[in-house]
Design a protein around this motif. Structure first.
Motif, PDB file in Angstrom:
ATOM      1  N   ARG A  31       0.834  -1.200   0.000  1.00  0.00           N
ATOM      2  CA  ARG A  31       0.000   0.000   0.000  1.00  0.00           C
ATOM      3  C   ARG A  31       0.868   1.248   0.000  1.00  0.00           C
ATOM      4  NH1 ARG A  31      -3.984  -1.204   4.619  1.00  0.00           N
ATOM      5  NH2 ARG A  31      -1.944  -1.245   5.512  1.00  0.00           N
ATOM      6  N   ASP A  32       1.969   1.176   0.735  1.00  0.00           N
ATOM      7  CA  ASP A  32       2.842   2.325   0.902  1.00  0.00           C
ATOM      8  C   ASP A  32       4.276   1.921   0.537  1.00  0.00           C
ATOM      9  OD1 ASP A  32       4.300   4.526   1.681  1.00  0.00           O
ATOM     10  OD2 ASP A  32       3.698   4.441   3.793  1.00  0.00           O
ATOM     11  N   ASP A  44      16.922  -7.693  -8.748  1.00  0.00           N
ATOM     12  CA  ASP A  44      16.235  -6.891  -9.755  1.00  0.00           C
ATOM     13  C   ASP A  44      14.932  -7.536 -10.217  1.00  0.00           C
ATOM     14  OD1 ASP A  44      18.203  -4.963  -9.674  1.00  0.00           O
ATOM     15  OD2 ASP A  44      19.322  -5.819 -11.360  1.00  0.00           O
ATOM     16  N   GLU A  45      14.788  -8.830 -10.010  1.00  0.00           N
ATOM     17  CA  GLU A  45      13.581  -9.537 -10.446  1.00  0.00           C
ATOM     18  C   GLU A  45      12.355  -9.188  -9.604  1.00  0.00           C
ATOM     19  OE1 GLU A  45      17.085 -11.981 -11.738  1.00  0.00           O
ATOM     20  OE2 GLU A  45      16.514 -11.056  -9.853  1.00  0.00           O
ATOM     21  N   ILE A  46      12.553  -8.501  -8.487  1.00  0.00           N
ATOM     22  CA  ILE A  46      11.437  -8.138  -7.616  1.00  0.00           C
ATOM     23  C   ILE A  46      10.983  -6.726  -7.951  1.00  0.00           C
ATOM     24  CG2 ILE A  46      10.637  -7.831  -5.246  1.00  0.00           C
ATOM     25  CD1 ILE A  46      11.379 -10.753  -5.938  1.00  0.00           C
ATOM     26  N   GLU A  47       9.741  -6.637  -8.378  1.00  0.00           N
ATOM     27  CA  GLU A  47       9.136  -5.347  -8.730  1.00  0.00           C
ATOM     28  C   GLU A  47       8.214  -4.922  -7.583  1.00  0.00           C
ATOM     29  OE1 GLU A  47       5.929  -3.744 -12.070  1.00  0.00           O
ATOM     30  OE2 GLU A  47       6.736  -5.770 -12.214  1.00  0.00           O
ATOM     31  N   ILE A  48       8.343  -3.715  -7.122  1.00  0.00           N
ATOM     32  CA  ILE A  48       7.467  -3.190  -6.081  1.00  0.00           C
ATOM     33  C   ILE A  48       6.298  -2.490  -6.770  1.00  0.00           C
ATOM     34  CG2 ILE A  48       7.273  -1.682  -4.062  1.00  0.00           C
ATOM     35  CD1 ILE A  48       9.297  -3.983  -3.701  1.00  0.00           C
ATOM     36  N   VAL A  49       5.069  -2.921  -6.460  1.00  0.00           N
ATOM     37  CA  VAL A  49       3.881  -2.291  -7.031  1.00  0.00           C
ATOM     38  C   VAL A  49       2.984  -1.806  -5.899  1.00  0.00           C
ATOM     39  CG1 VAL A  49       3.922  -3.574  -9.209  1.00  0.00           C
ATOM     40  CG2 VAL A  49       2.662  -4.498  -7.273  1.00  0.00           C
ATOM     41  N   THR A  50       2.347  -0.685  -6.148  1.00  0.00           N
ATOM     42  CA  THR A  50       1.448  -0.107  -5.167  1.00  0.00           C
ATOM     43  C   THR A  50       0.028  -0.545  -5.484  1.00  0.00           C
ATOM     44  OG1 THR A  50       2.907   1.797  -4.966  1.00  0.00           O
ATOM     45  CG2 THR A  50       0.673   2.048  -4.111  1.00  0.00           C
ATOM     46  N   GLY A  51      -0.678  -0.970  -4.446  1.00  0.00           N
ATOM     47  CA  GLY A  51      -2.061  -1.383  -4.620  1.00  0.00           C
ATOM     48  C   GLY A  51      -2.817  -1.277  -3.317  1.00  0.00           C
ATOM     49  N   ASP A  52      -4.114  -1.229  -3.435  1.00  0.00           N
ATOM     50  CA  ASP A  52      -4.983  -1.081  -2.278  1.00  0.00           C
ATOM     51  C   ASP A  52      -6.124  -2.082  -2.430  1.00  0.00           C
ATOM     52  OD1 ASP A  52      -6.959  -0.260  -0.436  1.00  0.00           O
ATOM     53  OD2 ASP A  52      -6.318   1.830  -0.565  1.00  0.00           O
ATOM     54  N   PHE A  53      -6.299  -2.938  -1.448  1.00  0.00           N
ATOM     55  CA  PHE A  53      -7.351  -3.953  -1.507  1.00  0.00           C
ATOM     56  C   PHE A  53      -8.738  -3.338  -1.655  1.00  0.00           C
ATOM     57  CE2 PHE A  53      -5.057  -7.559   1.012  1.00  0.00           C
ATOM     58  CZ  PHE A  53      -4.090  -7.617   0.026  1.00  0.00           C
ATOM     59  N   ASP A  54      -8.893  -2.087  -1.285  1.00  0.00           N
ATOM     60  CA  ASP A  54     -10.184  -1.405  -1.398  1.00  0.00           C
ATOM     61  C   ASP A  54     -10.356  -0.686  -2.730  1.00  0.00           C
ATOM     62  OD1 ASP A  54     -11.129  -2.161   1.170  1.00  0.00           O
ATOM     63  OD2 ASP A  54      -9.922  -0.578   2.092  1.00  0.00           O
TER      64      ASP A  54
END
Length: 194
Positions: A31-32, A44-54
């Motif tokens: 979320r943050d 490098d294979e790990i991508e951080i993505v922002t998301g909100d379950f709501d």
């Protein structure tokens, strides 16, 4: 591609670290993004993505191109169902759900919530694995003041016995299942009691 939800929590962050160590292409849903610590420790294979379950639109974007989801969250039915529904929309083939004892008629709200989530997951037809960990050893640290004061602690099981497990072992099991399709030999939805 594997997506790990709850990637800043105890189980999720460990799963991300394990996937990183294997150089497994994965996304860490947070979320943050400012809560992601030690980003330099991740491959490098790990991508951080922002998301909100709501916010389903953020989930659809995060799940685009994902094959497997490691679903870790506090078991809020509406939120986990939103992730599951997004996974269905995006064509995810397997969900590894971290759960606990689920019972629709339990006096414990969390267990009723887990039952509702599991029933929804089963109804989707998506292949899934349920990892039913009961209680994390790490949570005993939060009980330290009570233990110090009463020489014991109270849980929803009352005087019953509670099977405990290290959250890192749950993450290791989830990672092994997510990365090796041959470990999915059990019938869809069969719980793995940890």
């Amino acid at each position: 591609m594997i997506l790990v939800t709850g990637a800043t929590g105890t189980v999720g962050s460990e799963a991300v670290q394990l996937l990183s160590a294997r150089h497994q292409p994965a996304r860490a849903l947070v979320r943050d993004p400012d809560r992601v610590t030690n980003r330099t420790d991740l491959a490098d294979e790990i991508e951080i993505v922002t998301g909100d379950f709501d916010r389903p639109d953020t989930l659809d974007a995060a799940l685009h191109g994902v094959d497997t989801v490691v679903l870790v969250s506090p078991a809020v039915p509406a939120q986990e169902i939103a992730v599951i529904d997004s996974a269905v929309r995006q064509g995810v083939s397997h969900i590894v759900k971290i759960t606990s004892k689920a019972s629709a008629d339990s006096p414990v709200d969390r267990r009723r919530g887990q039952a509702r989530i599991e029933a929804h997951l089963a109804a989707t037809g998506v292949a899934h694995t349920l990892l039913r960990s009961n209680a994390y050893l790490q949570n005993l640290l939060a009980l330290a003041p009570m233990i110090r004061q009463t020489r014991g602690f109270v849980m929803s099981a009352g005087d019953g016995q509670v099977g405990m497990i290290d959250a890192r072992d749950v993450a290791a099991a989830a990672t092994a299942i997510a990365t090796a399709p041959s470990t999915r030999a059990a019938p869809t939805g069969s719980p793995a009691l940890l």
